[in-house]
Scaffold this active site. Structure first.
Site, PDB file in Angstrom:
ATOM      1  N   ARG A  90      -4.999  -7.052   1.438  1.00  0.00           N
ATOM      2  CA  ARG A  90      -5.531  -6.410   2.636  1.00  0.00           C
ATOM      3  C   ARG A  90      -6.744  -5.538   2.333  1.00  0.00           C
ATOM      4  O   ARG A  90      -7.192  -4.773   3.180  1.00  0.00           O
ATOM      5  CB  ARG A  90      -4.455  -5.556   3.312  1.00  0.00           C
ATOM      6  CG  ARG A  90      -3.928  -4.419   2.444  1.00  0.00           C
ATOM      7  CD  ARG A  90      -3.026  -3.507   3.218  1.00  0.00           C
ATOM      8  NE  ARG A  90      -2.568  -2.395   2.407  1.00  0.00           N
ATOM      9  CZ  ARG A  90      -2.101  -1.251   2.898  1.00  0.00           C
ATOM     10  NH1 ARG A  90      -2.056  -1.084   4.208  1.00  0.00           N
ATOM     11  NH2 ARG A  90      -1.686  -0.294   2.106  1.00  0.00           N
ATOM     12  N   ASP A 122      -0.580  -9.431   7.351  1.00  0.00           N
ATOM     13  CA  ASP A 122      -1.673  -9.571   8.318  1.00  0.00           C
ATOM     14  C   ASP A 122      -2.987  -9.008   7.790  1.00  0.00           C
ATOM     15  O   ASP A 122      -4.017  -9.086   8.453  1.00  0.00           O
ATOM     16  CB  ASP A 122      -1.307  -8.908   9.641  1.00  0.00           C
ATOM     17  CG  ASP A 122      -0.969  -7.420   9.491  1.00  0.00           C
ATOM     18  OD1 ASP A 122      -1.364  -6.809   8.477  1.00  0.00           O
ATOM     19  OD2 ASP A 122      -0.295  -6.874  10.383  1.00  0.00           O
ATOM     20  N   GLY A 123      -2.953  -8.425   6.599  1.00  0.00           N
ATOM     21  CA  GLY A 123      -4.181  -7.922   5.999  1.00  0.00           C
ATOM     22  C   GLY A 123      -4.682  -6.617   6.578  1.00  0.00           C
ATOM     23  O   GLY A 123      -5.777  -6.168   6.235  1.00  0.00           O
ATOM     24  N   ARG A 180      -6.171  -2.882 -12.585  1.00  0.00           N
ATOM     25  CA  ARG A 180      -4.782  -2.417 -12.699  1.00  0.00           C
ATOM     26  C   ARG A 180      -4.121  -3.047 -13.931  1.00  0.00           C
ATOM     27  O   ARG A 180      -4.611  -4.035 -14.485  1.00  0.00           O
ATOM     28  CB  ARG A 180      -3.988  -2.832 -11.456  1.00  0.00           C
ATOM     29  CG  ARG A 180      -4.690  -2.589 -10.131  1.00  0.00           C
ATOM     30  CD  ARG A 180      -4.192  -3.544  -9.047  1.00  0.00           C
ATOM     31  NE  ARG A 180      -4.958  -3.388  -7.793  1.00  0.00           N
ATOM     32  CZ  ARG A 180      -4.452  -2.889  -6.677  1.00  0.00           C
ATOM     33  NH1 ARG A 180      -3.203  -2.512  -6.619  1.00  0.00           N
ATOM     34  NH2 ARG A 180      -5.205  -2.773  -5.599  1.00  0.00           N
ATOM     35  N   ASP A 245       1.429  -3.361 -10.707  1.00  0.00           N
ATOM     36  CA  ASP A 245       0.203  -3.637  -9.953  1.00  0.00           C
ATOM     37  C   ASP A 245      -0.309  -2.395  -9.243  1.00  0.00           C
ATOM     38  O   ASP A 245      -1.400  -2.428  -8.665  1.00  0.00           O
ATOM     39  CB  ASP A 245       0.434  -4.765  -8.941  1.00  0.00           C
ATOM     40  CG  ASP A 245       1.560  -4.475  -7.977  1.00  0.00           C
ATOM     41  OD1 ASP A 245       2.714  -4.385  -8.436  1.00  0.00           O
ATOM     42  OD2 ASP A 245       1.302  -4.319  -6.772  1.00  0.00           O
ATOM     43  N   ASN A 246       0.442  -1.309  -9.292  1.00  0.00           N
ATOM     44  CA  ASN A 246       0.002  -0.041  -8.712  1.00  0.00           C
ATOM     45  C   ASN A 246      -0.390   0.980  -9.779  1.00  0.00           C
ATOM     46  O   ASN A 246      -0.510   2.163  -9.478  1.00  0.00           O
ATOM     47  CB  ASN A 246       1.105   0.566  -7.833  1.00  0.00           C
ATOM     48  CG  ASN A 246       1.364  -0.242  -6.581  1.00  0.00           C
ATOM     49  OD1 ASN A 246       0.497  -0.990  -6.134  1.00  0.00           O
ATOM     50  ND2 ASN A 246       2.543  -0.104  -6.013  1.00  0.00           N
ATOM     51  N   ASP A 255      -2.923   3.527  -5.187  1.00  0.00           N
ATOM     52  CA  ASP A 255      -2.127   2.845  -4.162  1.00  0.00           C
ATOM     53  C   ASP A 255      -1.042   3.753  -3.573  1.00  0.00           C
ATOM     54  O   ASP A 255       0.129   3.660  -3.923  1.00  0.00           O
ATOM     55  CB  ASP A 255      -1.509   1.559  -4.720  1.00  0.00           C
ATOM     56  CG  ASP A 255      -2.437   0.371  -4.520  1.00  0.00           C
ATOM     57  OD1 ASP A 255      -3.593   0.592  -4.118  1.00  0.00           O
ATOM     58  OD2 ASP A 255      -2.019  -0.763  -4.757  1.00  0.00           O
TER      59      ASP A 255
END
Length: 475
Positions: A90, A122-123, A180, A245-246, A255
């Site tokens: 997103r 939905d991004g 990351r 990934d954060n 994030d």
């Protein structure tokens, strides 16, 4: 200079082919300004203001000159489970801007619409979570905690479904790099060692000038991460979703989702309602960060020897402990940390936790009084004798310091604090059409040690019957 002036470079795109997909932002309908971080804009010397042209570019309805938006590909361990199907789902990297000192900052548009990595999403970002990220990133920065920053927040009347129907927003996030741990993991697990090497080289050239090899690079990542977590623990910050990934390769807070600062001192506090097992509870953060670093070490095993990886990981505990004790000592007015101070700090944390005392107010109450006046705080303690013994020990210890204990403590203990109930009150105001409280809270958090009568509400503790509910990742 107008928003369309040639300003952006595409260093990441140029140097790291194969790590991203080109994507155009999906425009927000009927965008409007919610918040412009004038302080950060001045620091970065950005060549545009919060004008109509900037609104178009930061709502996906236009592009800055030189911008070539991309969605980055990475993977990660989510709640300890490997997930290869991750990437910018997103958000889009717009490009890099160099400030007046020549330092490059990546501009990233969060909520920019679907990408090849959106999966079933939905991004979009929602206004609620975007306000929370803007407040948190500026609060942490003002406390000296490494973090990404938020430059601008744009709102819209476009509906987005989360737990309920909300409105869409776009947040402009800036940081020197969005790489990351999960970037390295993806290319290692997909058997692309040449991409791992390219990522390392990119980081060495642009972000780790003091490191000369992949081994030194990893060692510095370990140390930066250890210092970051020490900062979180010393200031009561719970990230809530420390997936690999954060985790920023720069050692920054990255994030923002279901984060929270402690109110009551609860070591096993959980702020993420999906974290049923408490994997990311407040007191688990030092250990989880080390676990994440082990994942990164595995991903770098094609570039760094096992002996060098182990040696780097062995630096984590001492770096964390040294930095945590230094920060906590300063919060108690101790300019230097001595051998016995670890017990003094441990006893203080035990007092706070055993009585569930407010984490921030308790530190500031000490900072606002000279040691001779700490007896005024005895009535706040449930176990008065224990507190009296502890404050006497700290007062005695402070006698061995310089006379700078009071100003040091006041410079390390915030008056204005980011609290969940205050952030929610701001969100409610913005949803009603008023941004005044958001602008004021942001200013107070950017100057957290300044006492002002008109900022008094931002130092208030929660109502006695208030209990913050765990937050969702959409928060």
């Amino acid at each position: 200079m107008s928003a369309n002036a040639p300003a952006f470079d595409q260093r990441y795109v140029r140097e790291l082919p194969g790590t991203y997909e080109h994507v155009r932002p999906t425009p927000l309908a009927n965008p409007h300004w919610v918040c412009w971080n004038a302080q950060l804009a001045r620091e970065l010397n950005v060549p545009f203001d919060a004008d109509a042209e900037a609104l178009r570019a930061l709502s996906g309805n236009g592009l800055f000159a030189g911008s070539e938006p991309v969605a980055e590909k990475y993977a990660g361990h989510q709640f300890g489970v490997w997930n290869p199907d991750l990437g910018d789902g997103r958000g889009l990297l717009l490009g890099e801007w160099a400030d007046a000192n020549g330092k490059a900052w990546e501009f990233h548009l969060k909520g920019a619409g679907k990408t090849p990595f959106s999966r079933f999403g939905d991004g979009r970002a929602v206004l609620r979570s975007s306000i929370r990220e803007m407040l948190a990133s500026e609060a942490l920065h003002a406390l000296g905690i490494p973090t990404t920053r938020a430059l601008a927040l744009v709102g819209s009347d476009e509906p987005v479904r989360r737990e309920q129907i909300e409105t869409a927003a776009m947040l402009t996030r800036v940081t020197p790099s969005h790489i990351r741990f999960g970037h390295f993991e993806w290319f290692a697990y997909s058997n692309q060692p040449e991409q791992v090497a390219a990522l390392v080289e990119h980081c060495l050239v642009h972000h780790f000038p003091n490191s000369r090899s992949a081994a030194e690079f990893f060692t510095e990542v370990v140390e930066r991460t250890a210092r970051l977590i020490a900062h979180w623990m010393a200031y009561g910050f719970c990230h809530g979703v420390m997936n690999t990934d954060n985790m920023s390769i720069l050692g920054e807070t990255f994030d923002f989702g279901p984060y929270a600062f402690l109110d009551a001192t609860i070591p096993d506090f959980i702020c993420n309602h999906t974290d049923a097992q408490g994997r990311y509870a407040f007191h688990q953060q030092p250990g989880i960060a080390f676990w994440n670093l082990q994942c990164l070490a595995q991903a770098l095993s094609s570039q760094v020897s096992s002996d060098d990886l182990k040696a780097a990981l062995n630096r984590y505990a001492d770096t964390y402990n040294d930095h945590f004790l230094k920060l906590m000592g300063e919060r108690l007015g101790l300019a230097t940390v001595q051998e016995n101070d670890q017990q003094l700090i441990s006893d203080w944390m035990h007092l706070l936790a055993s009585e569930r005392r407010d984490f921030h107010h308790s530190f500031r109450a000490l900072a606002d009084r000279a040691p001779d006046d700490w007896a005024q705080l005895d009535d706040d303690a449930i176990d008065r004798p224990a507190f009296q013994r502890w404050r006497s020990a700290l007062a005695e210890r402070r006698q061995n310091e310089t006379d700078q204990g009071i100003p040091l403590a006041q410079a390390r203990n915030p008056i204005s604090v980011l609290r969940t109930h205050l952030a929610q009150a701001v969100i409610d105001d913005v949803k009603k059409g008023s941004v005044a409280s958001l602008e004021e809270y942001l200013l107070a958090l950017q100057s957290p040690f300044e006492r002002r009568e008109d900022w008094q509400r931002w130092s208030e503790t929660p109502p006695i019957d208030y209990q913050a509910a765990p937050l969702s990742c959409s928060s």
